[in-house]
Design an enzyme around this catalytic site. Structure first.
Site, PDB file in Angstrom:
ATOM      1  N   CYS A  74     -13.924  14.494  13.427  1.00 56.30           N
ATOM      2  CA  CYS A  74     -15.313  14.078  13.200  1.00 56.30           C
ATOM      3  C   CYS A  74     -15.949  15.080  12.251  1.00 56.30           C
ATOM      4  CB  CYS A  74     -16.076  14.024  14.520  1.00 56.30           C
ATOM      5  SG  CYS A  74     -17.798  13.531  14.335  1.00 56.30           S
ATOM      6  N   HIS A 161      -8.963   5.366   8.288  1.00 56.24           N
ATOM      7  CA  HIS A 161     -10.102   4.776   7.588  1.00 56.24           C
ATOM      8  C   HIS A 161      -9.663   3.606   6.718  1.00 56.24           C
ATOM      9  CE1 HIS A 161     -13.298   7.753   8.443  1.00 56.24           C
ATOM     10  NE2 HIS A 161     -12.268   8.564   8.596  1.00 56.24           N
ATOM     11  N   GLU A 210     -17.787   2.668  12.905  1.00 57.95           N
ATOM     12  CA  GLU A 210     -16.805   3.566  13.512  1.00 57.95           C
ATOM     13  C   GLU A 210     -16.146   2.920  14.724  1.00 57.95           C
ATOM     14  OE1 GLU A 210     -17.572   7.699  14.049  1.00 57.95           O
ATOM     15  OE2 GLU A 210     -19.321   7.666  12.732  1.00 57.95           O
ATOM     16  N   CYS A 219     -21.188   9.202   8.725  1.00 60.58           N
ATOM     17  CA  CYS A 219     -19.817   9.476   9.160  1.00 60.58           C
ATOM     18  C   CYS A 219     -19.208  10.432   8.145  1.00 60.58           C
ATOM     19  CB  CYS A 219     -19.005   8.181   9.241  1.00 60.58           C
ATOM     20  SG  CYS A 219     -17.265   8.435   9.677  1.00 60.58           S
ATOM     21  N   GLY A 222     -15.766   9.487   7.081  1.00 62.00           N
ATOM     22  CA  GLY A 222     -15.893   8.275   6.289  1.00 62.00           C
ATOM     23  C   GLY A 222     -16.304   8.569   4.861  1.00 62.00           C
TER      24      GLY A 222
END
Length: 277
Positions: A74, A161, A210, A219, A222
């Protein structure tokens, strides 16, 4: 009573637990109860700060989604962990330090009490390492999602992703396609789905759905994934600004053979105690 810190990175919000002396003890049901925004505290991810398993790292941090499932990485969360450690007197500004995530070591450096730069590692495009079902590695994959044919990029930034160019999508299509792509069977572990618009060679706009959470204000991984996919295709330069609904991140990646760096803020909201544990 469970003591916690509420933090956020560009509105991507976290509950941070100090587990340096007391082991993390919440089960999946307890995590979901704490995550409830009406009857609990509410968060996109839960972060636990623990003793490092890896002797080369200063601390370990665990990550859990709102549905109680564990997460591997994260980007906004690691910045908040670094800022939390600084506030706790365990990390000095300007000092590089290695933190241990579920996906491996991460190098961080506080630029100030509320801004952190993070070495997110080298993007991984090998489908087996994402994981993503494909016969061979490619810059673009064609995938059927809820009756729509999409061209996507796929990459791992410690978590999987899917990156979708949003320029040609009809209005509202992302709202339908995001959840469907996040749980698409070609992603064996699910995926974080990013819809990216290229505003220029150094400026992107991004929204992310997510896995285990839903739509978020920001994110970090991301943003890294979107930049990496477009950089691999030669569509952006080595440094970009990524605008998310909650604010902007700065991403730098020279290309294959180099690690990717993310820089952005980390903010405290409040401290509290929760009686539900």
């Amino acid at each position: 009573m469970l003591r916690f810190s509420k933090m956020h990175g560009l509105g991507n919000d976290f509950v941070v637990l100090d587990c340096r002396a007391t082991p993390f003890a919440l089960d999946e049901a307890g995590i979901r109860a704490l995550a409830d925004r009406r009857t609990g505290v509410g968060f996109d991810q839960l972060l636990s700060v623990e003793p490092a398993r890896d002797p080369s790292c200063a601390f370990y941090y665990g990550i859990w989604n709102t549905d109680g499932s564990p997460a591997r990485q994260c980007g906004n969360g690691v910045r908040c962990v670094a800022a939390w450690l600084h506030r706790a007197g365990a990390l000095a500004a300007g000092e590089p330090v290695r933190l241990e995530s579920p996906s491996g070591p991460v190098a961080v450096r506080l630029l100030s009490a509320h801004e952190v730069t993070v070495d997110m590692g080298e993007p991984r495009f090998d489908p087996a390492r994402i994981p993503f079902a494909a016969e061979h590695e490619a810059m673009r994959y064609v995938i059927e999602v809820d009756g729509t044919t999409l061209e996507i990029g796929a990459v791992s930034m410690g978590n999987p992703h899917a990156v979708v160019p949003a320029d040609g999508l009809a209005d509202g299509a992302a709202e339908r396609l995001g959840p469907a792509l996040t749980t698409h069977p070609r992603f064996a572990q699910g995926a974080n789905t990013g819809f990216v618009e290229r505003l220029s060679r150094d400026h992107l706009k991004l929204r992310v759905h997510e896995r285990g959470v839903g739509w978020t204000l920001a994110c970090g991984t991301g943003a890294c994934a979107a930049m990496a996919v477009l950089r691999q295709r030669g569509e952006v330069d080595g440094q970009v600004r990524v605008d998310l609904p909650g604010g902007a991140l700065r991403i730098a990646w020279q290309g294959p053979g180099h690690t990717l760096w993310m820089t952005g803020p980390a903010a405290f909201a409040f401290e509290g105690e929760w009686p539900g544990a």
